[in-house]
Design an enzyme around this catalytic site. Structure first.
Site, PDB file in Angstrom:
ATOM      1  N   ARG A   1     117.547  61.468 -39.839  1.00  0.00           N
ATOM      2  CA  ARG A   1     116.675  62.634 -39.842  1.00  0.00           C
ATOM      3  C   ARG A   1     116.027  62.923 -38.496  1.00  0.00           C
ATOM      4  O   ARG A   1     115.279  63.883 -38.363  1.00  0.00           O
ATOM      5  CB  ARG A   1     115.603  62.371 -40.890  1.00  0.00           C
TER       6      ARG A   1
ATOM      7  N   LYS B   1     118.328  70.245 -51.645  1.00  0.00           N
ATOM      8  CA  LYS B   1     119.226  69.100 -51.411  1.00  0.00           C
ATOM      9  C   LYS B   1     119.259  68.163 -52.613  1.00  0.00           C
ATOM     10  O   LYS B   1     120.320  67.746 -53.041  1.00  0.00           O
ATOM     11  CB  LYS B   1     118.778  68.293 -50.167  1.00  0.00           C
TER      12      LYS B   1
ATOM     13  N   ARG C   1     104.566  65.834 -56.343  1.00  0.00           N
ATOM     14  CA  ARG C   1     104.503  65.016 -55.132  1.00  0.00           C
ATOM     15  C   ARG C   1     103.282  65.359 -54.292  1.00  0.00           C
ATOM     16  O   ARG C   1     102.923  66.527 -54.182  1.00  0.00           O
ATOM     17  CB  ARG C   1     105.780  65.217 -54.307  1.00  0.00           C
TER      18      ARG C   1
ATOM     19  N   ARG D   1     107.549  72.794 -57.575  1.00  0.00           N
ATOM     20  CA  ARG D   1     108.427  71.635 -57.833  1.00  0.00           C
ATOM     21  C   ARG D   1     107.755  70.606 -58.738  1.00  0.00           C
ATOM     22  O   ARG D   1     106.617  70.229 -58.533  1.00  0.00           O
ATOM     23  CB  ARG D   1     108.840  70.966 -56.527  1.00  0.00           C
TER      24      ARG D   1
ATOM     25  N   ARG E   1     105.931  69.651 -42.529  1.00  0.00           N
ATOM     26  CA  ARG E   1     107.277  69.122 -42.817  1.00  0.00           C
ATOM     27  C   ARG E   1     108.356  70.044 -42.257  1.00  0.00           C
ATOM     28  O   ARG E   1     109.383  69.588 -41.754  1.00  0.00           O
ATOM     29  CB  ARG E   1     107.460  68.955 -44.326  1.00  0.00           C
TER      30      ARG E   1
HETATM   31  P1  AMP Z   1     111.860  64.112 -48.798  1.00  0.00           P
HETATM   32  O1  AMP Z   1     111.740  63.504 -50.159  1.00  0.00           O
HETATM   33  O2  AMP Z   1     113.256  64.076 -48.269  1.00  0.00           O
HETATM   34  O3  AMP Z   1     111.242  65.488 -48.727  1.00  0.00           O
HETATM   35  O4  AMP Z   1     111.001  63.177 -47.814  1.00  0.00           O
HETATM   36  C1  AMP Z   1     109.619  63.042 -48.020  1.00  0.00           C
HETATM   37  C2  AMP Z   1     108.977  62.312 -46.871  1.00  0.00           C
HETATM   38  O5  AMP Z   1     109.536  61.004 -46.749  1.00  0.00           O
HETATM   39  C3  AMP Z   1     109.145  62.923 -45.492  1.00  0.00           C
HETATM   40  O6  AMP Z   1     108.219  63.971 -45.251  1.00  0.00           O
HETATM   41  C4  AMP Z   1     108.883  61.700 -44.603  1.00  0.00           C
HETATM   42  O7  AMP Z   1     107.511  61.384 -44.572  1.00  0.00           O
HETATM   43  C5  AMP Z   1     109.582  60.594 -45.386  1.00  0.00           C
HETATM   44  N1  AMP Z   1     111.000  60.456 -44.982  1.00  0.00           N
HETATM   45  C6  AMP Z   1     112.103  60.794 -45.708  1.00  0.00           C
HETATM   46  N2  AMP Z   1     113.231  60.526 -45.038  1.00  0.00           N
HETATM   47  C7  AMP Z   1     112.835  60.004 -43.840  1.00  0.00           C
HETATM   48  C8  AMP Z   1     113.518  59.521 -42.687  1.00  0.00           C
HETATM   49  N3  AMP Z   1     114.860  59.527 -42.598  1.00  0.00           N
HETATM   50  N4  AMP Z   1     112.775  59.051 -41.661  1.00  0.00           N
HETATM   51  C9  AMP Z   1     111.425  59.016 -41.697  1.00  0.00           C
HETATM   52  N5  AMP Z   1     110.719  59.458 -42.741  1.00  0.00           N
HETATM   53  C10 AMP Z   1     111.405  59.948 -43.814  1.00  0.00           C
END
Ligand code: AMP
Length: 180
Positions: free
Chosen positions: A82, A13, A149, A118, A160
């Site tokens: 989400r 994404k 990360r 990554r 996740r």
């Molecule tokens: P991402 O960078 O999209 O993989 O998101 C990394 C982490 O951020 C996720 O595993 C959640 O802990 C948190 N996160 C991202 N988006 C959301 C959301 N809409 N609601 C709650 N937690 C989020």
């Protein structure tokens, strides 16, 4: 035009959002990145465990970001809404108007392969994967140092992915029904 990126973690994404951003000259809004940049230590703990950050924090952060000047002519949103609860708030509070949803479907084995490779630029957020074999020792965009990360490991990834299947995937139906 407002895009929403949809798909499992590691589906690509962020990478595709960056490509679309360049093509359409639009800013990207990554919910995960916005949350990583908050100073709230509680948020970092949720992220490190691969769990959803509490909704009120998420709503405050995204609503604030959407008031900023640079996103008034369109954006590419990645990572919000989400969960079904977030979708309810998204709809009731009219948080954003989405024109197009891009859904990336990638087999689980491929997602898992990508996790450990990554690299994210500490300076500009550019995403690279060592499996691309381009030999980048540093960010090709800005020369910044690579970061890994804290949630990019196989164990956290399983959590996740489970959260994605149980909480995020069901909301795709809403956007399909809306014809997006
Ligand atoms: P991402 O960078 O999209 O993989 O998101 C990394 C982490 O951020 C996720 O595993 C959640 O802990 C948190 N996160 C991202 N988006 C959301 C959301 N809409 N609601 C709650 N937690 C989020």
């Amino acid at each position: 035009m407002n895009f929403l990126m949809f798909g499992a973690p590691m589906a690509g994404k962020g990478t595709l959002a960056n490509i679309l951003a360049e093509k359409y000259n639009l800013p990207t809004i990554s919910m995960g990145e916005l949350l990583r940049n908050t100073t709230n230590p509680e948020v970092k703990e949720y992220q490190a465990r691969g769990e959803m950050v509490p909704m009120q924090i998420v709503l405050d952060v995204i609503k604030e970001r959407l008031t900023q000047e640079d996103v008034q002519n369109g954006y590419i949103l990645d990572g919000f809404p989400r969960t079904p609860e977030q979708l309810t708030e998204f709809v009731e509070q009219k948080i954003a108007n989405i024109d197009v949803v891009v859904d990336l479907e990638v087999p689980y084995e491929r997602l898992l392969e990508r996790v450990t490779g990554r690299r994210t630029c500490k300076q500009c957020g550019y995403i690279y994967n060592t499996s691309w074999n381009l030999g980048y020792e540093q960010c090709p965009k800005c020369g910044g140092e690579w970061g890994i990360r804290s949630d990019d490991n196989e164990e956290t990834y399983k959590k996740r992915y489970e959260v994605y299947l149980n909480e995020t995937l069901p909301i795709l139906e809403y956007f399909k029904n809306e014809g997006k």
